[in-house]
Design an enzyme around this catalytic site. Structure first.
Site, PDB file in Angstrom:
ATOM      1  N   GLU A 280       1.106  -1.334  -0.076  1.00 19.31           N
ATOM      2  CA  GLU A 280      -0.055  -0.270  -0.094  1.00 19.31           C
ATOM      3  C   GLU A 280       0.855   1.122  -0.290  1.00 19.31           C
ATOM      4  O   GLU A 280       1.937   1.166   0.995  1.00 19.31           O
ATOM      5  CB  GLU A 280      -0.629   0.176   1.339  1.00 19.31           C
ATOM      6  CG  GLU A 280      -1.865  -1.562   1.296  1.00 19.31           C
ATOM      7  CD  GLU A 280      -2.395  -1.199   2.695  1.00 19.31           C
ATOM      8  OE1 GLU A 280      -3.744  -2.193   2.830  1.00 19.31           O
ATOM      9  OE2 GLU A 280      -2.220  -0.556   3.305  1.00 19.31           O
TER      10      GLU A 280
ATOM     11  N   LYS B 218       2.691   4.598   1.242  1.00 21.54           N
ATOM     12  CA  LYS B 218       2.981   5.202   2.146  1.00 21.54           C
ATOM     13  C   LYS B 218       3.132   6.860   2.518  1.00 21.54           C
ATOM     14  O   LYS B 218       3.686   7.537   1.910  1.00 21.54           O
ATOM     15  CB  LYS B 218       4.042   4.490   2.847  1.00 21.54           C
ATOM     16  CG  LYS B 218       4.182   5.350   4.607  1.00 21.54           C
ATOM     17  CD  LYS B 218       6.015   5.083   4.946  1.00 21.54           C
ATOM     18  CE  LYS B 218       5.526   5.120   6.585  1.00 21.54           C
ATOM     19  NZ  LYS B 218       5.518   6.527   6.949  1.00 21.54           N
TER      20      LYS B 218
ATOM     21  N   ARG C  98      -1.181  10.557  11.177  1.00 26.08           N
ATOM     22  CA  ARG C  98      -1.870   9.819  10.996  1.00 26.08           C
ATOM     23  C   ARG C  98      -3.172  10.310  11.641  1.00 26.08           C
ATOM     24  O   ARG C  98      -3.740  11.303  12.809  1.00 26.08           O
ATOM     25  CB  ARG C  98      -1.450   8.419  11.672  1.00 26.08           C
ATOM     26  CG  ARG C  98      -1.938   6.683  12.461  1.00 26.08           C
ATOM     27  CD  ARG C  98      -1.383   6.412  11.182  1.00 26.08           C
ATOM     28  NE  ARG C  98      -1.879   4.641  11.085  1.00 26.08           N
ATOM     29  CZ  ARG C  98      -1.185   3.685  11.734  1.00 26.08           C
ATOM     30  NH1 ARG C  98       0.067   4.266  11.885  1.00 26.08           N
ATOM     31  NH2 ARG C  98      -2.134   3.303  12.121  1.00 26.08           N
TER      32      ARG C  98
ATOM     33  N   ARG D   8      -2.404  10.619  15.526  1.00 24.09           N
ATOM     34  CA  ARG D   8      -1.379   8.931  16.461  1.00 24.09           C
ATOM     35  C   ARG D   8      -1.323   9.299  17.716  1.00 24.09           C
ATOM     36  O   ARG D   8      -1.209   7.613  18.676  1.00 24.09           O
ATOM     37  CB  ARG D   8       0.088   9.159  15.703  1.00 24.09           C
ATOM     38  CG  ARG D   8       0.794   7.935  16.346  1.00 24.09           C
ATOM     39  CD  ARG D   8       2.043   7.747  15.584  1.00 24.09           C
ATOM     40  NE  ARG D   8       3.178   7.109  15.893  1.00 24.09           N
ATOM     41  CZ  ARG D   8       4.080   6.929  15.183  1.00 24.09           C
ATOM     42  NH1 ARG D   8       4.797   6.966  13.793  1.00 24.09           N
ATOM     43  NH2 ARG D   8       5.199   6.309  15.773  1.00 24.09           N
TER      44      ARG D   8
ATOM     45  N   GLU E 253      -4.776   8.598   6.867  1.00 27.08           N
ATOM     46  CA  GLU E 253      -4.199   9.110   6.701  1.00 27.08           C
ATOM     47  C   GLU E 253      -4.786  10.702   6.356  1.00 27.08           C
ATOM     48  O   GLU E 253      -5.747  10.540   5.676  1.00 27.08           O
ATOM     49  CB  GLU E 253      -3.356   9.190   6.455  1.00 27.08           C
ATOM     50  CG  GLU E 253      -1.972   8.011   6.126  1.00 27.08           C
ATOM     51  CD  GLU E 253      -0.832   9.091   7.408  1.00 27.08           C
ATOM     52  OE1 GLU E 253      -0.628  10.077   7.236  1.00 27.08           O
ATOM     53  OE2 GLU E 253      -0.301   8.111   8.059  1.00 27.08           O
TER      54      GLU E 253
ATOM     55  N   PHE F 175      -7.054   3.155   5.227  1.00 25.36           N
ATOM     56  CA  PHE F 175      -6.498   1.731   4.768  1.00 25.36           C
ATOM     57  C   PHE F 175      -6.520   0.505   5.798  1.00 25.36           C
ATOM     58  O   PHE F 175      -6.363  -0.501   5.829  1.00 25.36           O
ATOM     59  CB  PHE F 175      -4.904   1.564   4.991  1.00 25.36           C
ATOM     60  CG  PHE F 175      -4.088   2.693   5.833  1.00 25.36           C
ATOM     61  CD1 PHE F 175      -4.207   1.488   7.283  1.00 25.36           C
ATOM     62  CD2 PHE F 175      -3.898   3.646   5.831  1.00 25.36           C
ATOM     63  CE1 PHE F 175      -3.586   2.401   8.625  1.00 25.36           C
ATOM     64  CE2 PHE F 175      -3.380   4.357   6.886  1.00 25.36           C
ATOM     65  CZ  PHE F 175      -3.096   3.774   7.770  1.00 25.36           C
TER      66      PHE F 175
ATOM     67  N   ARG G 107       4.396  -2.339  17.006  1.00 27.52           N
ATOM     68  CA  ARG G 107       5.267  -3.104  15.582  1.00 27.52           C
ATOM     69  C   ARG G 107       5.074  -4.149  15.243  1.00 27.52           C
ATOM     70  O   ARG G 107       6.281  -4.946  15.477  1.00 27.52           O
ATOM     71  CB  ARG G 107       6.718  -2.044  15.992  1.00 27.52           C
ATOM     72  CG  ARG G 107       6.885  -0.301  16.095  1.00 27.52           C
ATOM     73  CD  ARG G 107       8.033   0.320  15.572  1.00 27.52           C
ATOM     74  NE  ARG G 107       8.089   1.419  15.678  1.00 27.52           N
ATOM     75  CZ  ARG G 107       7.760   1.704  14.912  1.00 27.52           C
ATOM     76  NH1 ARG G 107       7.270   2.367  13.624  1.00 27.52           N
ATOM     77  NH2 ARG G 107       8.367   3.664  15.521  1.00 27.52           N
TER      78      ARG G 107
ATOM     79  N   LYS H 156       6.933  -1.249   6.523  1.00 25.22           N
ATOM     80  CA  LYS H 156       7.833   0.115   5.583  1.00 25.22           C
ATOM     81  C   LYS H 156       9.100   0.139   4.864  1.00 25.22           C
ATOM     82  O   LYS H 156       9.546  -0.655   5.466  1.00 25.22           O
ATOM     83  CB  LYS H 156       7.616   1.656   6.633  1.00 25.22           C
ATOM     84  CG  LYS H 156       8.450   0.937   7.005  1.00 25.22           C
ATOM     85  CD  LYS H 156       8.168   2.372   8.030  1.00 25.22           C
ATOM     86  CE  LYS H 156       8.867   2.554   9.469  1.00 25.22           C
ATOM     87  NZ  LYS H 156       8.765   3.443  10.453  1.00 25.22           N
TER      88      LYS H 156
END
Length: 511
Positions: free
Chosen positions: A208, A210, A215, A230, A259, A299, A377, A383
């Site tokens: 996808e 970035k 965020r 975020r 986002e 997303f 994470r 990423k």
């Protein structure tokens, strides 16, 4: 709990590299703390102030203050005083802030002063403790670590969970559920060097875009829409266009992850600073929305109409997302169904290049079967971004605090001008290993031309290779730009200052 206990544990945690020892130290202090102290203890140990920025600069901390002979300050008293200091506003507030800070430091022992100075200047940097603190809390409370981790995920922060489980026991964890209207910590991604590497590690996956935006997590409960960042800050009133867009979707209760980004007339992203400035400003929201409109790009979908989706695989969550959110409001993606299929891999690489050409940051590859591990994470999200580097010259360095006391830490970085002088581009303390800190302290002291007790200026002779994520406009620095997320890769003793990158080279890299 006395602040001295906290300061001592902070030093012990910094002094050990063993994860098990760090966890044991944290568990011990959680057992000793009152439940109401823990929400302060946790951020203090990680090097954060719960209040955020307090307006306390280095100048307010420079003067020596005679320390107390014996510890008496409690964590609660210290936090209350810092809150009061941060609340000072208006004429005379600077001197009042300095005076109250001096009184606070005067009530602290030498060790406590050392800890407080490091905390206030950002040098008690132990953010990695956030993950360890969950395991330590589970140990201290006698609760399963997985259940504590999930409660923290759903609460959006460790503090409320710690207060509840230490006061009421493991049974309190059941009270933390995914709730529309209460933001949860977002799932984060690890890094991969290339798209090919990411696919090899993940197997079947989606790749996808970035986006270089902010965020956002959007909650809708009937007519009410709330937008969170975020860091879980509520910014609903600053982004009426996002609230309006979400209010038009065909479900009544849901939680979306995505986002917010400002796009130009050509569809390309505007500079990140414009998006950040727009979402950070509370002034003239209507005017700002007209001049710098932001759009939501989603997303993930965490919940819809009473159904929790966190534990569903990504492929199923995306089907639910596509059923709710129109394509124009969803992140673009390509799917790799067979990791060994060269054509699919090539298509993913081409998608990455096309995404960069559109002005975006890179891509995120997500395992097809991955669940939504909020607040972590996850190894199932990777990423991939291009690495930008510059060879810059060290112009000065700041003395460190906490575990970096006695070491020159924060580097002032400069690019070469045509006349042979250097223009400062920013600072960084990131990427420095203990060995590098020791080496650079000795080397920079050899090059020193002055030391005011905080900053050591040096002859511009040492070249360092810096990685960074991008450039942003800055009125603070002479070249008009500064580096985003700069970190040290290595020193280049094989290069002379004349070999460093020029200001023109830096400016040519602006998008």
């Amino acid at each position: 709990m006395l602040l001295a206990r906290l300061a001592h544990v902070s030093l012990e945690v910094a002094a050990t590299s063993a994860r098990s020892r760090k966890t044991a130290l944290l568990a011990g202090i959680f057992r000793d703390a009152e439940p109401e102290d823990v929400p302060v203890v946790i951020p203090y140990l990680a090097g954060r102030l719960p209040q955020g920025r307090l307006g306390i600069g280095w100048s307010a901390l420079r003067g020596p203050v005679t320390p107390a002979d014996a510890p008496s300050l409690t964590v609660a008293e210290t936090d209350a005083e810092l809150t009061a200091i941060g609340a000072l506003k208006g004429p005379g507030s600077q001197s009042a802030r300095k005076e109250r800070l001096a009184r606070l430091l005067g009530a602290a022992t030498e060790d406590e002063q050392h800890f407080l100075r490091g905390l206030l200047t950002g040098e008690v940097r132990q953010g990695a403790l956030d993950a360890l603190a969950v395991d330590a809390l589970a140990d201290a409370a006698g609760a399963p670590a997985a259940e504590v981790r999930r409660a923290v995920m759903l609460a959006g922060a460790l503090g409320p969970v710690a207060r509840a489980v230490l006061a009421e026991g493991p049974a309190a964890l059941a009270s933390f559920r995914l709730t529309v209207g209460r933001p949860v910590q977002p799932m984060l991604a690890h890094s991969a060097r290339t798209v090919t590497e990411a696919i090899e590690r993940l197997g079947p996956c989606a790749v996808e875009e970035k986006l270089d935006g902010i965020r956002v997590q959007v909650h809708r409960d009937g007519p009410q829409v709330r937008v969170h960042t975020r860091t879980l800050d509520d910014i609903t009133d600053r982004v009426p266009e996002i609230a309006a867009a979400v209010a038009g979707l065909r479900a009544d209760r849901f939680i979306l992850d995505g986002e917010a980004i400002a796009l130009g007339a050509d569809g390309r992203p505007r500079p990140f600073q414009e998006t950040a400035g727009r979402l950070g400003s509370r002034r003239d929201v209507a005017g700002a929305a007209g001049s710098v409109p932001v759009v939501p790009v989603f997303f993930d979908l965490l919940s819809v109409d009473g159904r929790e989706l966190l534990d569903l695989p990504l492929s199923e969550r995306h089907r639910e997302l596509a059923a709710l959110v129109p394509e124009s409001m969803r992140v673009r993606r390509v799917v790799v169904e067979d990791a060994d299929d060269g054509e699919q891999g090539a298509a993913a690489e081409a998608f990455f290049e096309a995404t960069l050409a559109l002005g975006h940051e890179g891509v995120v590859a997500k395992g097809d079967t991955s669940v939504y591990s909020a607040g972590r994470r996850g190894a199932s999200w990777l990423k991939v971004k291009p690495v930008h580097t510059l060879d810059l010259v060290v112009l000065a360095a700041e003395w460190g605090h906490g575990r970096r006391t006695g070491k020159l830490s924060n580097l002032h970085l400069g690019a070469r001008r045509e006349d042979g002088t250097f223009a400062m581009l920013g600072k960084t303390f990131k990427g420095l290993t203990d060995a590098m800190l020791t080496w650079q302290t000795a080397r920079l002291r050899e090059l020193s031309t002055g030391d005011d007790g905080h900053v050591v200026t040096v002859r511009p002779e040492l070249v360092v290779e810096i990685a960074y994520d991008g450039l942003q406009t800055s009125t603070r620095y002479p070249a008009g730009v500064t580096l985003r997320f700069a970190r040290v890769l290595r020193y280049r003793e094989d290069k002379r200052p004349a070999d460093a990158d020029t200001v023109d080279t830096v400016l040519s890299r602006r998008v």
